[in-house]
Motif scaffolding. Sequence first.
Motif, PDB file in Angstrom:
ATOM      1  N   ALA A  54       0.836  -1.207   0.000  1.00  0.00           N
ATOM      2  CA  ALA A  54       0.000   0.000   0.000  1.00  0.00           C
ATOM      3  C   ALA A  54       0.870   1.256   0.000  1.00  0.00           C
ATOM      4  O   ALA A  54       0.590   2.228  -0.716  1.00  0.00           O
ATOM      5  CB  ALA A  54      -0.934  -0.006   1.210  1.00  0.00           C
ATOM      6  N   ALA A  55       1.932   1.237   0.794  1.00  0.00           N
ATOM      7  CA  ALA A  55       2.837   2.390   0.854  1.00  0.00           C
ATOM      8  C   ALA A  55       3.470   2.647  -0.509  1.00  0.00           C
ATOM      9  O   ALA A  55       3.570   3.794  -0.960  1.00  0.00           O
ATOM     10  CB  ALA A  55       3.921   2.144   1.904  1.00  0.00           C
ATOM     11  N   PHE A  56       3.879   1.570  -1.164  1.00  0.00           N
ATOM     12  CA  PHE A  56       4.487   1.722  -2.487  1.00  0.00           C
ATOM     13  C   PHE A  56       3.465   2.282  -3.478  1.00  0.00           C
ATOM     14  O   PHE A  56       3.732   3.250  -4.194  1.00  0.00           O
ATOM     15  CB  PHE A  56       5.027   0.375  -2.986  1.00  0.00           C
ATOM     16  N   MET A  57       2.281   1.679  -3.506  1.00  0.00           N
ATOM     17  CA  MET A  57       1.272   2.044  -4.505  1.00  0.00           C
ATOM     18  C   MET A  57       0.781   3.477  -4.294  1.00  0.00           C
ATOM     19  O   MET A  57       0.588   4.226  -5.257  1.00  0.00           O
ATOM     20  CB  MET A  57       0.096   1.059  -4.450  1.00  0.00           C
ATOM     21  N   GLU A  58       0.586   3.843  -3.041  1.00  0.00           N
ATOM     22  CA  GLU A  58       0.107   5.193  -2.737  1.00  0.00           C
ATOM     23  C   GLU A  58       1.104   6.237  -3.239  1.00  0.00           C
ATOM     24  O   GLU A  58       0.733   7.226  -3.882  1.00  0.00           O
ATOM     25  CB  GLU A  58      -0.070   5.310  -1.221  1.00  0.00           C
ATOM     26  N   ASN A  59       2.365   5.988  -2.974  1.00  0.00           N
ATOM     27  CA  ASN A  59       3.383   6.947  -3.400  1.00  0.00           C
ATOM     28  C   ASN A  59       3.641   6.896  -4.900  1.00  0.00           C
ATOM     29  O   ASN A  59       4.030   7.896  -5.496  1.00  0.00           O
ATOM     30  CB  ASN A  59       4.665   6.734  -2.597  1.00  0.00           C
ATOM     31  N   ALA A  60       3.416   5.734  -5.486  1.00  0.00           N
ATOM     32  CA  ALA A  60       3.528   5.640  -6.942  1.00  0.00           C
ATOM     33  C   ALA A  60       2.472   6.537  -7.596  1.00  0.00           C
ATOM     34  O   ALA A  60       2.751   7.249  -8.564  1.00  0.00           O
ATOM     35  CB  ALA A  60       3.356   4.185  -7.388  1.00  0.00           C
ATOM     36  N   ARG A  61       1.256   6.500  -7.036  1.00  0.00           N
ATOM     37  CA  ARG A  61       0.189   7.365  -7.558  1.00  0.00           C
ATOM     38  C   ARG A  61       0.573   8.835  -7.415  1.00  0.00           C
ATOM     39  O   ARG A  61       0.422   9.626  -8.333  1.00  0.00           O
ATOM     40  CB  ARG A  61      -1.127   7.098  -6.811  1.00  0.00           C
ATOM     41  N   VAL A 101       3.418  10.282  -7.354  1.00  0.00           N
ATOM     42  CA  VAL A 101       4.473  10.771  -8.249  1.00  0.00           C
ATOM     43  C   VAL A 101       4.250  10.318  -9.689  1.00  0.00           C
ATOM     44  O   VAL A 101       5.142  10.444 -10.534  1.00  0.00           O
ATOM     45  CB  VAL A 101       5.875  10.316  -7.769  1.00  0.00           C
ATOM     46  N   ASN A 102       3.022   9.779  -9.942  1.00  0.00           N
ATOM     47  CA  ASN A 102       2.684   9.353 -11.307  1.00  0.00           C
ATOM     48  C   ASN A 102       3.615   8.287 -11.873  1.00  0.00           C
ATOM     49  O   ASN A 102       3.959   8.325 -13.048  1.00  0.00           O
ATOM     50  CB  ASN A 102       2.674  10.556 -12.257  1.00  0.00           C
ATOM     51  N   LEU A 103       4.012   7.355 -11.030  1.00  0.00           N
ATOM     52  CA  LEU A 103       4.816   6.233 -11.524  1.00  0.00           C
ATOM     53  C   LEU A 103       3.874   5.160 -12.056  1.00  0.00           C
ATOM     54  O   LEU A 103       2.984   4.688 -11.344  1.00  0.00           O
ATOM     55  CB  LEU A 103       5.677   5.649 -10.393  1.00  0.00           C
TER      56      LEU A 103
END
Lengths: 416, 416
Positions: free
Chosen positions: A339-346, A348-350
């Motif tokens: 969740a931490a990865f996915m949230e931050n990916a969103r 920064v538009n990764l």
Amino acid sequence: MSTKFSMVAAHSRRPAGEDSIFAINNAAQQAAKVHGADKVVNASVGALLEDDGKLSIIPSVIELLRGLPAVEYAAYAPIAGLPNFLEAAKKAVFRDQTPEGYIEAIATPGGSGAIRHTVWNYSNAGDHILTPDWYWGPYKTIAEEHGRFISTYTLFDENDHFHIEAFCKTVEELLQKQDQLVILLNSPANNPTGYSLSNEEWEAVLSFLKQKAANAEKKITLFVDIAYIDFAGKTNECRSFMKLFGGLPENILTIVAFSMSKGYTLYGMRCGAMICITSNQDVAEEFKAANQFSNRGVWSNGTRPAMTVLAQIFENPDLLKKVETERSILQQMLSQRAAAFMENARKVNLKVCPYKAGFFITIPCSNPEAVTQELQKDLIFAVPMGKGIRFAVCSVPEKQCALVPEKFVKAIAKFE
Amino acid sequence: MSTKFSMVAAHSRRPAGEDSIFAINNAAQQAAKVHGADKVVNASVGALLEDDGKLSIIPSVIELLRGLPAVEYAAYAPIAGLPNFLEAAKKAVFRDQTPEGYIEAIATPGGSGAIRHTVWNYSNAGDHILTPDWYWGPYKTIAEEHGRFISTYTLFDENDHFHIEAFCKTVEELLQKQDQLVILLNSPANNPTGYSLSNEEWEAVLSFLKQKAANAEKKITLFVDIAYIDFAGKTNECRSFMKLFGGLPENILTIVAFSMSKGYTLYGMRCGAMICITSNQDVAEEFKAANQFSNRGVWSNGTRPAMTVLAQIFENPDLLKKVETERSILQQMLSQRAAAFMENARKVNLKVCPYKAGFFITIPCSNPEAVTQELQKDLIFAVPMGKGIRFAVCSVPEKQCALVPEKFVKAIAKFE
């Protein structure tokens, strides 16, 4: 190929290969020695680790293993596996979602052994084995070891759903060339993308295969690799697709691969099973006979103590509950990281592959080798694949998972 | 072949087979329930049993296994095996008899996995694999699983020595038809006969193979199955033949199969290794690469905790001594049983194969199926083979071993 003197038969001559994951893991460990372990993100390891880098363990499983009578380590298991293990493996796989049909099980060393027997017994020499374009590398090794080839289709459509058209087209093409078709599908919690087919997507897959099976010459084996199912959501919900394997034509055989590696943290004990579902009793009996013969003809028999542990767990509801409670701590740790990865990916538009659950998140990109190298400058160690980079959230603490997406964006931008 | 609906590929279609040893063991256990265990001679089991029928165990090995840290059960071993295990396996195999040459090791599930890789990687599809006429049944299963055939030669000459002429003649014939030749030789303490080649016989074998290797097109792999070596006599004496594997031509590759099943009473842990000896470094490196690839392509990796146990034993002289002391009790029990059988066989003029050591004594006879049935009337359960009957002294108390030869004489007389 080399001009060195060679003793192996022609089919076993191969260019010297290197295990790239092993090399990356080594580099990460070297970096940890130089810079300190807390500065290094080692996302190359395919096992669930604690935040301190130690392997996550389900203590009650280890306790059961240590507590067995001596004879359970010493004695051979039967060639096909201990009968009470085979019953337990069926329960572990299906829980309340047992499909209609004839169901048989054969013990194998992990899921790998199940893939080997399926590829060998259900396809012909030179045949193509079907996988998505995102797949676990050893599928190719197993195919090549046995003189088969891998054919791929694009896993995701433009809406990040299962690309049913690509799947159907490739099945169609292969069935024009060969009568035996083995399809390897790693879902739920696919390695490397974390994708899980929805029940509607499974229905579409099966509906198309049924159509193809109208040609009685064609023999389709659907191999479902569920290595990560115990980290794929609620027990019965994430297994509900299995009901769909009932009532298929007799020339579609479903084989589900069970493994104790991840769900029971017994990677090192090499214990799994292959379980068939078929509407034809002859096919079930043949499955049992052919794969038992293959057991004897390849590795003889399996690891008895691990089998006994699984049997004990499924014969005692309290034990099962204990294992599940301990496992739920690991599940929670894993989903928080993801969740931490996915949230931050969103944020920064990764762009990432559509992750649902599991050990890995995959970042599609061009030039994955160069991007991976670039990330290593930030002490981030991930695994380059054909069309992207595999990041093992299973082995990276939540805090680091949150920080990584931004670094990915920068590294990818450098090579676009 | 049946007309039932079939899903497997043509090469995996086989007539339904039954494991006859399993059936005989079952019959013996049924008889024990009816007549009492002390009245039944169950000589069908291929494992060393105590007089009370329980599996013989080396306690210190089990103690080591139980005492490992949790991570040793949980973690994967490297694909090729733990490096300290591979070193320990070399020591366990050679002790003070290490031959000259390049030596490499790869972990396999027991000796069976080593046979599989050797057959697959060092022969071609359709080739014949060479064994004596007395051989362990699964050699054939492994060959057939992989599309190879078994060719046999007569193991004993008229003086009950190794039949070197028969061996040479069959090697000669096969090398006229194929370039890759895998030779499986189970010595010392051959299963099923208990025969061990003398060093002079080994020299004759190697001298002939060297002659054949003068043709550089021919690639000969000599696979030495030493599954029973820890019950074959004095540690270094029974290994002295291994020195002969040094200095052979580069197109003779020797592979020795190590197993923890018998010598460490860890049948159920499935841990072994294949170890090569070659005069050519390229061949050693190719051995490592090809068989590591095959590991990944068949069962992925091996049972880590068993590997660690062997490493511990060979890193600590006191532990090794303890294991050897405990094993010597088992060795003594076994040789007393064999001596009782052989002594009484001589008394009653029962012809037996030239037993030197090991788990089995074989009685050559015509009509072995009928004789075996006849013996069951006396509650003696042994295993019929092509040209005789295998009697497992490893699983029968000394007193019964002494009484059995007379019964054999009577049963055989009935069908001659």
